[in-house]
Design an enzyme around this catalytic site. Structure first.
Site, mmCIF file in Angstrom:
data_model
loop_
_atom_site.group_PDB
_atom_site.id
_atom_site.type_symbol
_atom_site.label_atom_id
_atom_site.label_comp_id
_atom_site.label_asym_id
_atom_site.label_seq_id
_atom_site.Cartn_x
_atom_site.Cartn_y
_atom_site.Cartn_z
ATOM 1 C CD GLU A 275 96.953 11.097 50.963
ATOM 2 O OE1 GLU A 275 97.949 11.294 50.243
ATOM 3 O OE2 GLU A 275 96.172 12.003 51.320
ATOM 4 C CD GLU B 175 98.715 13.849 44.645
ATOM 5 O OE1 GLU B 175 98.313 12.937 45.383
ATOM 6 O OE2 GLU B 175 98.855 15.020 45.025
#
Ligand SMILES: *[C@@H]1O[C@H](CO)[C@@H](O)[C@H](O)[C@H]1NC(C)=O
Length: 430
Positions: free
Chosen positions: A234, A345
């Site tokens: 990520e 997120e």
């Protein structure tokens, strides 16, 4: 040492009238003293610098050149062969790759596109560059402060994500939704073999309501299943008061090879990622950030798998190849990724039962569009022949679209893009 040239030419002048010689002697003496003083100072400087580099036994924080960033960070320039990655037992005999064997070429390389989209686009860099640079053969490492560690619940867990991150979008099992308060607004592709992904991400500084919440915007390269053995790479930007002690927008990366359980961490906080770049520091603040109805800033992130060595490389912007995750860290990602996600997120801790007002993206909903809502543009994936290309059949996912939403689109300049984000608590987000 150039000053010595002057000495020699003075000494060689031999035949002169007395007065001239007298004057020459005086200036000679003066110049000698000055040069001697300069020489001594230079020697002392060199000695203190080299002893800083040599004394590897000394505490970590004194042996390197250090740079104080205006945001309070200290960036240590650490020799490339002394970076934390080499604490890993598998890494003992690892030979650092100084460059990727292969670099995928994209559809939208910045030098091919002069003006993308409706907006002005401006160069994004890191705040600490205002204070200095790291020399060649070193890498910049953001120094971990004692407070950073104390804020985290335990030192051992420091730098790990606490919960699994993404529920499988397709099987939106209610038990998985909102797990640990994590909420997403993402676009994704799955069902193929992916060897990397790229996107240009709008940079904002979302407000975080509680210090133990965060808001991030990133891409995910995923393999395996979300239960126990998820492999994930990520990278993107995040605001995390718990991790960094402030509300700055920071470049970050993260990896795990067992669904966030025993392996994996942010940035260079544990061994894993091998950095080769001396200009960009993981975890350091990105500057400037976009403002509502004002200048917009974005930065591209590319992660791709080197077809020869199998390592996963990361690039920030158009100019900075940062380094790589060695293939042996992973199981599934040792071959290829089965899913790519892009988006936001946040953690919503629901203080007193209400949804938090922590923002995702710009804090505004996708419908507001450019200059107001945050975007990802020029979404691309790396295919089996190592080319960047537009993804097919992009899906979207959000747990509660009244809190944070996502809307995709496509056009010639931006390719596949989406707007995403939202304010969190509001009348539509009960
Ligand atoms: C971060 O922002 C919150 C409000 O969004 C504020 O209460 C807090 O003091 C800020 N923290 C720092 C370290 O500036």
């Amino acid at each position: 040492m150039e000053s010595f040239g002057g000495f020699h030419s003075l000494r060689r002048r031999k035949t002169r009238p007395l007065v001239v010689t007298f004057c020459a002697l005086w200036s000679f003496a003066l110049v000698s003293v000055a040069a001697l003083l300069l020489l001594l100072r230079a020697r002392a400087g060199a000695r203190s610098r080299s002893s800083k580099f040599r004394s590897t036994e000394a505490s970590q924080q004194t042996r390197h050149q250090s740079i104080e960033s205006p945001d309070g960070d200290v960036i240590d320039c650490v020799h490339i062969s002394e970076q934390p990655a080499f604490d890993h037992p598998f890494m003992k005999d690892h030979k650092i790759q100084t460059r990727p064997n292969y670099h995928p070429e994209g559809l939208y390389d910045e030098n091919k596109v002069s003006t993308a989209g409706e907006g002005r686009r401006n160069k994004v860099t890191q705040l600490w560059h205002l204070s200095g640079k790291c020399p060649e053969n070193t890498i910049p490492i953001r120094r971990t402060k004692k407070d950073d560690v104390l804020r985290a619940s335990s030192v051992r867990k420091y730098g790990r994500k606490k919960h699994r991150t993404i529920p499988q979008p397709k099987s939106a099992d209610p038990d998985l939704v909102n797990q640990g308060g994590h909420q997403h607004a993402i676009a994704y592709v799955n069902g193929g073999k992916y060897y990397g992904a790229k996107a240009t991400i709008n940079v904002w500084e979302p407000k975080i309501q509680r210090p133990n919440e965060f808001s991030l915007s990133q891409l995910w390269i995923l393999g395996g299943s979300f239960g126990e053995d998820l492999n994930s790479i990520e990278a993107g930007w995040q605001v995390s008061p718990e991790l960094y002690g402030d509300n700055n927008t920071r470049l970050f990366s993260y990896w795990t090879s067992d669904a966030y359980q025993a392996t994996g961490c942010y940035n260079l906080l544990c061994s894993g990622f091998i950095q080769i770049n001396n200009e960009i520091a993981m975890g350091a603040s990105i500057s400037p950030v976009s403002a509502y109805r004002n200048a917009q800033y974005d930065v591209s992130i590319l992660v791709w798998k080197d077809p020869n060595e199998g390592h996963w490389w990361m690039q920030f912007g158009d100019d900075y190849v940062l380094g790589y995750w060695p293939s042996f860290l992973f199981s599934y990602l040792g071959d290829s990724a089965s899913m790519v996600e892009w988006g936001g997120e946040v953690v919503n801790t629901e203080p007193s039962g209400e949804h938090t007002s922590t923002q995702m993206g710009s804090g505004h909903f996708p419908e507001e569009g450019f200059g107001k809502a945050s975007y990802f543009r020029n979404l691309q994936i790396v295919d089996g022949s190592n080319n960047l290309r537009a993804p097919k059949a992009i899906g979207t996912f959000t747990e509660r679209s009244g809190c944070y939403d996502v809307q995709t689109g496509s056009n010639a300049d931006w390719g596949h893009y989406f707007y995403y984000g939202g304010p969190g608590r509001n009348p539509k987000c009960a």
